[in-house]
Design a protein around this motif. Sequence first.
Motif, mmCIF file in Angstrom:
data_model
loop_
_atom_site.group_PDB
_atom_site.id
_atom_site.type_symbol
_atom_site.label_atom_id
_atom_site.label_comp_id
_atom_site.label_asym_id
_atom_site.label_seq_id
_atom_site.Cartn_x
_atom_site.Cartn_y
_atom_site.Cartn_z
ATOM 1 N N GLY A 31 6.637 54.034 -39.897
ATOM 2 C CA GLY A 31 6.638 55.465 -39.676
ATOM 3 C C GLY A 31 8.020 56.061 -39.884
ATOM 4 O O GLY A 31 8.169 57.209 -40.301
ATOM 5 N N SER A 32 9.063 55.288 -39.589
ATOM 6 C CA SER A 32 10.430 55.730 -39.812
ATOM 7 C C SER A 32 10.733 55.707 -41.304
ATOM 8 O O SER A 32 10.261 54.848 -42.034
ATOM 9 N N THR A 33 11.500 56.679 -41.745
ATOM 10 C CA THR A 33 11.877 56.721 -43.165
ATOM 11 C C THR A 33 13.384 56.644 -43.344
ATOM 12 O O THR A 33 13.904 57.014 -44.384
ATOM 13 N N ALA A 34 14.061 56.164 -42.304
ATOM 14 C CA ALA A 34 15.525 56.158 -42.328
ATOM 15 C C ALA A 34 16.085 55.419 -43.531
ATOM 16 O O ALA A 34 17.083 55.850 -44.133
ATOM 17 N N THR A 57 6.727 33.255 -38.177
ATOM 18 C CA THR A 57 7.834 33.733 -37.350
ATOM 19 C C THR A 57 8.865 34.475 -38.184
ATOM 20 O O THR A 57 9.391 35.517 -37.773
ATOM 21 N N SER A 58 9.172 33.963 -39.364
ATOM 22 C CA SER A 58 10.115 34.636 -40.259
ATOM 23 C C SER A 58 9.560 35.993 -40.690
ATOM 24 O O SER A 58 10.293 36.993 -40.752
ATOM 25 N N TYR A 59 8.270 36.031 -40.983
ATOM 26 C CA TYR A 59 7.643 37.283 -41.410
ATOM 27 C C TYR A 59 7.690 38.325 -40.297
ATOM 28 O O TYR A 59 7.839 39.528 -40.557
ATOM 29 N N LYS A 60 7.592 37.883 -39.053
ATOM 30 C CA LYS A 60 7.724 38.821 -37.938
ATOM 31 C C LYS A 60 9.090 39.511 -37.988
ATOM 32 O O LYS A 60 9.217 40.699 -37.666
ATOM 33 N N GLY A 61 10.128 38.763 -38.398
ATOM 34 C CA GLY A 61 11.455 39.372 -38.527
ATOM 35 C C GLY A 61 11.473 40.474 -39.562
ATOM 36 O O GLY A 61 12.130 41.515 -39.383
ATOM 37 N N LEU A 62 10.765 40.281 -40.671
ATOM 38 C CA LEU A 62 10.659 41.318 -41.695
ATOM 39 C C LEU A 62 9.901 42.521 -41.152
ATOM 40 O O LEU A 62 10.303 43.679 -41.358
ATOM 41 N N GLN A 63 8.808 42.268 -40.452
ATOM 42 C CA GLN A 63 8.042 43.362 -39.851
ATOM 43 C C GLN A 63 8.867 44.138 -38.833
ATOM 44 O O GLN A 63 8.793 45.368 -38.756
ATOM 45 N N ASP A 64 9.663 43.412 -38.054
ATOM 46 C CA ASP A 64 10.527 44.072 -37.068
ATOM 47 C C ASP A 64 11.554 44.963 -37.755
ATOM 48 O O ASP A 64 11.889 46.047 -37.261
ATOM 49 N N ALA A 65 12.048 44.515 -38.905
ATOM 50 C CA ALA A 65 13.016 45.315 -39.654
ATOM 51 C C ALA A 65 12.372 46.597 -40.187
ATOM 52 O O ALA A 65 12.999 47.666 -40.198
ATOM 53 N N VAL A 66 11.126 46.484 -40.619
ATOM 54 C CA VAL A 66 10.391 47.673 -41.068
ATOM 55 C C VAL A 66 10.271 48.675 -39.919
ATOM 56 O O VAL A 66 10.519 49.877 -40.078
ATOM 57 N N LYS A 67 9.902 48.162 -38.759
ATOM 58 C CA LYS A 67 9.705 49.019 -37.589
ATOM 59 C C LYS A 67 11.016 49.612 -37.077
ATOM 60 O O LYS A 67 11.102 50.811 -36.775
ATOM 61 N N ASP A 68 12.037 48.772 -36.970
ATOM 62 C CA ASP A 68 13.284 49.195 -36.329
ATOM 63 C C ASP A 68 14.245 49.913 -37.255
ATOM 64 O O ASP A 68 15.019 50.782 -36.817
ATOM 65 N N LEU A 69 14.210 49.565 -38.540
ATOM 66 C CA LEU A 69 15.201 50.092 -39.482
ATOM 67 C C LEU A 69 14.614 51.075 -40.489
ATOM 68 O O LEU A 69 15.351 51.768 -41.172
ATOM 69 N N GLY A 70 13.281 51.109 -40.597
ATOM 70 C CA GLY A 70 12.659 52.025 -41.539
ATOM 71 C C GLY A 70 12.775 51.600 -42.990
ATOM 72 O O GLY A 70 12.645 52.421 -43.893
ATOM 73 N N VAL A 71 13.006 50.304 -43.215
ATOM 74 C CA VAL A 71 13.083 49.808 -44.591
ATOM 75 C C VAL A 71 11.668 49.662 -45.152
ATOM 76 O O VAL A 71 10.680 49.722 -44.427
ATOM 77 N N THR A 72 11.576 49.464 -46.455
ATOM 78 C CA THR A 72 10.290 49.223 -47.107
ATOM 79 C C THR A 72 10.110 47.727 -47.325
ATOM 80 O O THR A 72 11.019 47.059 -47.822
#
Length: 356
Positions: A31-34, A57-72
Amino acid sequence: MKKYVGGLAAVSAIALTIAGCGSKPAEESSGSTANKDFNACMVSDSGGFDDKSFNQTSYKGLQDAVKDLGVTEKKAESKSDNDYPTNMNAMVAAKCNIIVPVGFKLADATEKAAKANSGIKFAIVDYNGFKAPIANVKPLVFNTAQSSFLAGYLAAGMSQSGKVGTFGGAQIPTVTIFMDGFAEGVAYYNKQKSKNVTVVGWDATTQKGLFTGDFESTSKGQQNAQNLITQGADIIFPVAGPAGIGGLQAAKASGGKVNAIWVDTDGCVSAADYCSVLLTSVFKGMDVAVEDAIKAAVENKFSNEEYVGTLANNGTGLSPYHDWDSKIPAELKSEIDQLKKDLIDGKVTVASKAQP
């Protein structure tokens, strides 16, 4: 550094079609577009993103980055070892800013892609064996010999038969490091308690043991576990990714006679159906390390300095005891807590040569 707490959130994906083998890369943003113009990408090994182990577990890190940082997010799931070059090239073509290859087996594809694309950052999970550092590649590795040492001590303390067992998926350092630590932890328990608990399935001195030969076949995992059980092991330690689920199946089928310890992630979260037979799990904080590497790349603070997860920085350790919390003696829990401190302080050392 926070500790991994497990779980794989459900995601929807928009497929990007590519030619060649392997899966179709998928793209997602939060949802973030930062940082929506920053492409954070991942290539799994053949275990896939739902392996209930290190890919997940590694993929969760990517998902967390999407959520927290707004990356694609963009990702490519490998179905076999042959897919690695194709999937890596697909991520390069997808204009990724950082690519996270998951696992030892992607080392060659990572090295080739990184050297040919100096403008892309890479953070490879579970590999630091390049002949020389590569300017745009950050290894993310974990000293699981330490945490497996604790698991071995726990297994020895809980065994009723006086035999515990372990098997691996393949004889590679990222697997044998667990088996080494486990065997050394059992040996340390024997020394401290004047006991003679035996490890079957792995000899840390000769570096010989029991392996499935792959990380996918649960039937092979079940066969290997049954082999250990037939030899008298009442606690098993599968280090074989999805194939290790076969070991949990064998333990559960024993009707309470055999139990297990999981690896890479909290098994009571990733493989909840088997929580009743899991004393604990040896976790690796791959999700945190992956998100931190992506964050550093977003903030232009990325470096190729190796990250090593240890007991000291909570990059690895034992997960909660969950269903076994009331069954494990308080004295044994206290001994494991003290042993963790002694390992961190260097009062107790692990000999495994597979340590990063």
